[in-house]
Design a protein around this motif. Structure first.
Motif, short mmCIF file in Angstrom:
data_model
loop_
_atom_site.label_atom_id
_atom_site.label_comp_id
_atom_site.label_asym_id
_atom_site.label_seq_id
_atom_site.Cartn_x
_atom_site.Cartn_y
_atom_site.Cartn_z
N UNK A 1 0.72 -1.34 -0.03
CA UNK A 1 0.06 -0.10 -0.12
C UNK A 1 1.04 1.27 0.06
N UNK A 2 1.80 1.19 0.83
CA UNK A 2 2.60 2.45 1.02
C UNK A 2 3.82 2.55 -0.09
N UNK A 3 4.49 1.85 0.10
CA UNK A 3 5.60 1.77 -0.93
C UNK A 3 5.23 1.91 -2.38
N UNK A 4 4.69 0.63 -2.81
CA UNK A 4 4.35 0.38 -4.16
C UNK A 4 2.98 1.29 -4.60
N UNK A 5 2.09 1.42 -3.84
CA UNK A 5 1.07 2.37 -3.84
C UNK A 5 1.32 3.71 -3.89
N UNK A 6 1.70 4.30 -2.65
CA UNK A 6 1.89 5.76 -2.61
C UNK A 6 3.25 6.47 -3.10
N UNK A 7 4.13 5.92 -2.78
CA UNK A 7 5.61 6.69 -2.78
C UNK A 7 5.88 6.32 -4.50
N UNK A 8 5.75 5.21 -4.85
CA UNK A 8 6.05 4.99 -6.32
C UNK A 8 5.25 5.72 -7.14
N UNK A 9 4.00 6.00 -6.78
CA UNK A 9 2.97 6.93 -7.59
C UNK A 9 3.50 8.20 -7.61
N UNK A 10 4.02 8.72 -6.39
CA UNK A 10 4.48 10.03 -6.40
C UNK A 10 5.78 10.25 -7.34
N UNK A 11 6.57 9.42 -6.99
CA UNK A 11 7.60 9.32 -8.07
C UNK A 11 7.59 9.49 -9.27
N UNK A 12 6.73 8.71 -9.68
CA UNK A 12 6.13 8.55 -11.42
C UNK A 12 5.66 9.87 -11.72
N UNK A 13 4.76 10.15 -10.87
CA UNK A 13 4.29 11.62 -11.01
C UNK A 13 5.20 12.68 -11.12
N UNK A 14 6.02 12.59 -10.59
CA UNK A 14 7.02 13.73 -10.45
C UNK A 14 7.80 13.62 -11.83
N UNK A 15 8.19 12.40 -12.03
CA UNK A 15 9.07 12.09 -13.25
C UNK A 15 8.49 12.82 -14.40
N UNK A 16 6.89 12.44 -14.52
CA UNK A 16 6.21 12.70 -15.63
C UNK A 16 6.07 14.32 -15.65
N UNK A 17 5.71 14.86 -14.67
CA UNK A 17 5.66 16.30 -14.39
C UNK A 17 6.62 16.93 -14.81
N UNK A 18 7.97 16.38 -14.68
CA UNK A 18 9.10 17.33 -15.06
C UNK A 18 9.72 16.87 -16.26
N UNK A 19 9.28 15.75 -16.95
CA UNK A 19 9.70 15.31 -18.35
C UNK A 19 10.87 14.91 -18.03
N UNK A 20 11.36 13.96 -16.96
CA UNK A 20 12.80 13.69 -17.18
C UNK A 20 12.88 12.54 -18.09
#
Lengths: 165, 100
Positions: free
Chosen positions: A58-77
């Motif tokens: 729930x926390x790692x795969x669900x919340x933290x990684x979603x946050x990471x991928x969201x930032x990666x796509x937001x910043x177009x890395x």
């Protein structure tokens, strides 16, 4: 069977960790980190830690990684820029890494105590026992953690806000 | 029946991969993911020792580590977004001033 399950998920875990290192694109690294976390959750289940396994998903795969991928796509890395590595690091670093690893493993094997074999599948860490312990023995730490999360929320809001308003 | 040292070896391997990634990677988001990898490696050894000793305290510690990791990811990613706005780069070599 248990040995097979352990080896299967451990191989997934190690492979994901290595893949995280060799991938050049950030999004690929993030996806392989999700593989690592998912297989770690299954290893926790093999160790009998139900609560930890579910919280891991729930926390790692669900919340933290979603946050990471969201930032990666937001910043177009995209692709990672490579910086020039120093030759000294290549000449001395890699052999000393192997040498240090071999010496470390050798020392550990010399001083190995009698080890118990872990029984697998004997689920002894159910959520109710963990919860009772969390709210009795570790109550203070739990409350302090809630303050930490509150501070983190406020910090994230303040830091990500545009300052030109 | 699996010896605890196998779990500890896997945990050490994950931690070493995290350290290596932290040292060789140049993308600031990948550095954060390497830190998460290190935390995961430590969590695995916590749970393995908890099962070995028959005590639940290790599970509680893993829970706290996860909460701290979540807080760290939230604040860290906010800092990354804020740095990206002013620097227009994610390369840590170019982020060499404390000033935003």
């Amino acid at each position: 069977m248990h040995l097979f399950l352990f080896l299967f998920f451990a191989a997934f875990c190690a492979g994901g960790a290595v893949n995280l290192l060799i991938q050049r694109k950030t999004i690929n690294s993030a996806l392989s980190l999700i593989v690592v976390m998912g297989s770690l959750a299954l290893l926790y289940l093999l160790l009998g830690a139900e609560f930890v396994a579910v919280v891991q998903v729930i926390i790692y795969a669900g919340a933290i990684m979603v946050l990471f991928i969201f930032v990666i796509m937001l910043l177009n890395a995209g692709e990672e820029e490579q910086s020039k590595g120093s030759n000294v690091a290549k000449i001395f670093g890699i052999p000393s890494l192997f040498g240090g690893g071999i010496i470390g493993i050798w020392v550990l094997l010399q001083h190995r105590p009698e080890e118990k074999l872990l029984p697998i599948g004997a689920l002894y860490g159910p959520a109710d026992k963990v919860g009772m312990m969390l709210f009795t023995k570790y109550l203070l730490a739990f409350e302090v953690t809630s303050v930490l999360v509150l501070i983190a929320i406020m910090g994230a809001v303040v830091l990500a806000r545009r300052s030109d308003s | 029946m699996i010896p605890i040292s196998w779990y500890l070896l896997l945990s050490a391997f994950l931690f070493a991969c995290g350290v290596t990634g932290f040292l060789i990677k140049r993308n600031i988001i990948t550095l954060f993911m390497s830190i998460e990898l290190m935390l995961n490696g430590v969590n695995l050894s916590f749970v393995a020792f908890a099962t070995n000793l028959g005590a639940l305290d290790g599970h509680i510690f893993v829970f706290f580590v996860m909460v701290v990791a979540a807080a760290e990811a939230a604040v860290g990613l906010a800092i990354i977004i804020s740095v990206y706005r002013t620097r227009e780069t994610l390369n840590v070599d170019r982020v060499n001033l404390l000033k935003l």
